[in-house]
Design a protein around this motif. Structure first.
Motif, mmCIF file in Angstrom:
data_model
loop_
_atom_site.group_PDB
_atom_site.id
_atom_site.type_symbol
_atom_site.label_atom_id
_atom_site.label_comp_id
_atom_site.label_asym_id
_atom_site.label_seq_id
_atom_site.Cartn_x
_atom_site.Cartn_y
_atom_site.Cartn_z
ATOM 1 N N LEU A 181 1.122 -1.195 -0.162
ATOM 2 C CA LEU A 181 0.120 -0.169 0.159
ATOM 3 C C LEU A 181 0.806 1.401 -0.031
ATOM 4 N N TYR A 182 0.795 1.960 -1.084
ATOM 5 C CA TYR A 182 1.503 3.112 -1.199
ATOM 6 C C TYR A 182 0.859 4.525 -1.063
ATOM 7 N N LYS A 183 1.560 5.427 -0.462
ATOM 8 C CA LYS A 183 0.885 6.892 -0.471
ATOM 9 C C LYS A 183 1.753 7.960 -1.177
ATOM 10 N N SER A 184 1.084 8.861 -1.821
ATOM 11 C CA SER A 184 1.763 9.940 -2.462
ATOM 12 C C SER A 184 0.996 11.322 -2.011
ATOM 13 N N SER A 185 1.760 12.211 -1.473
ATOM 14 C CA SER A 185 0.894 13.644 -1.115
ATOM 15 C C SER A 185 1.536 14.548 -1.881
ATOM 16 N N ASN A 186 2.222 14.359 -3.146
ATOM 17 C CA ASN A 186 2.716 15.567 -3.751
ATOM 18 C C ASN A 186 2.380 15.182 -5.192
ATOM 19 N N GLN A 187 1.123 14.512 -5.590
ATOM 20 C CA GLN A 187 0.714 14.231 -6.812
ATOM 21 C C GLN A 187 1.674 13.094 -7.586
ATOM 22 N N GLY A 188 2.153 12.529 -6.904
ATOM 23 C CA GLY A 188 2.901 11.463 -7.677
ATOM 24 C C GLY A 188 4.358 11.375 -7.797
ATOM 25 N N LYS A 189 4.734 12.566 -7.319
ATOM 26 C CA LYS A 189 6.271 12.999 -7.453
ATOM 27 C C LYS A 189 6.998 11.876 -6.454
ATOM 28 N N ASP A 190 6.415 11.688 -5.210
ATOM 29 C CA ASP A 190 7.216 10.624 -4.325
ATOM 30 C C ASP A 190 6.141 9.802 -3.964
#
Length: 345
Positions: free
Chosen positions: A104-113
């Protein structure tokens, strides 16, 4: 560029397909090619921003209604995850893989990280769907690993996740599981969570206290086979909901494959029994329709009801896996094998 895009008009009301009842009398489906991708999970953030999760570790999004798309490729050591679940909360995007190990992945910057916020290893691990409520409670469901459905909960806006022990969940029967068909066999409204199953039994699991305690209810949906059961659910509010599925191996079969509830999922009544549509993998109430207008999609086509599921008309033969509506409710996004589409009326 691996992905080639082109736009075609696939359907227009009153053109080579049955026109549905009002208010959807004319519609267009504008399709974009997503070569090589199988897309079963969509998340619509607003009228112009849409995310999807797919095979080959691919996550994509648009911020301009599909004019252009951005892509990310996620990997775990030497593994390439296959994603069939996606959800969002407060601008963060979450994607969850199927099979072992669960990622389970999370990105808080529109997929940059991307950060890995949950992993699970088990020979039988297989997560099917993921969602958040408006307060930031996260929940995902999957197949049993130890005698109960796999349900993980986040109470800190997706930063950490914990699996509910089987002692706190109703036991499953042998061969009961879920289907990773459209990211739509779990839903939350406020603190009420619904989860649906298929296979040897087709039931609705419900928690009204954010996952602390659970009860389970029988449904009249067909079960007993490996590919039978409930594939999708949607609740319009805490009382009114609809479920659909059938038999994946006999997609035209339309007996005991769709039902509604008006008591929050305790009891279910078959609708349009013995009438089309047959198997569908994703179902949604139209926003602001008073639980009357419903669209169901699947590989056999797109079907529409204007009377709460009592009767249905086929909108298009075009095949999709999943559907989600825009926040305004005046169009929908659909996804399937090597394509994403925007439906407007």
């Amino acid at each position: 560029m691996k992905y080639l895009f082109y736009i075609t008009i696939l359907a227009l009301g009153n053109t080579n397909c049955t026109s549905p009842s009002k208010p959807i009398t004319d519609f267009t489906i504008t399709t974009q090619d997503m070569q090589g991708l199988s897309i079963r999970a969509l998340e619509v953030l607003n009228d112009s921003t849409v995310w999807f999760a797919a095979n080959d570790g691919i996550v994509g999004h648009t911020t301009n209604s599909g004019m252009t798309w951005s892509f990310d490729t996620l990997s775990y050591d030497t593994l390439t995850p296959e994603f069939r679940s996606i959800a969002s909360y407060d601008g963060s995007i979450f994607v969850l893989s199927i099979a072992n190990p669960a990622l389970l992945y999370k990105s808080s910057n529109q997929g940059k990280d991307w950060s890995l916020v949950y992993t699970e290893e088990h020979p039988n691990v297989f997560y099917d769907a993921l969602t958040f409520n408006e307060s930031g409670l996260g929940v995902a469901m999957g197949d049993p690993t130890d005698g109960c459905l796999s349900i993980i909960i986040s109470q800190d806006y997706g930063e950490s996740w914990n699996k509910i022990p089987c002692d706190n969940l109703p036991p499953t029967v042998e061969g009961e599981a879920g289907f990773a068909a459209s990211n739509s066999n779990v839903q939350m409204i406020d603190e009420t969570i619904w989860v649906v199953s298929g296979g040897m039994d087709a039931r609705v699991f419900r928690s009204t206290d954010a996952g602390t305690s659970w009860e389970v209810f029988d449904t009249p949906i067909i079960s007993g086979g490996q590919m039978t059961g409930i594939f999708s659910l949607h609740f319009y509010d805490t009382m009114h909901g609809v479920i659909i599925g059938g038999d994946w191996s006999d997609k035209e079969m339309n007996v005991s494959n769709k039902a509604i509830t008006s008591d929050g999922g305790k009891t279910w009544q078959l609708i349009a029994d013995g009438q089309s549509p047959g198997y569908r993998s994703s179902i949604r109430y139209l926003p602001n329709s008073n639980a009357k207008e419903i669209i169901a999609v699947g590989t056999p086509g797109i079907s529409y009801s204007s009377d709460g599921g009592i009767s249905w008309e086929k909108m298009s033969n075009d095949n999709f896996y999943t559907i989600r509506f825009s926040k305004s409710g005046n169009h929908a996004w659909l996804a399937g094998h090597e394509k994403i589409a925007r439906m407007e009326w």
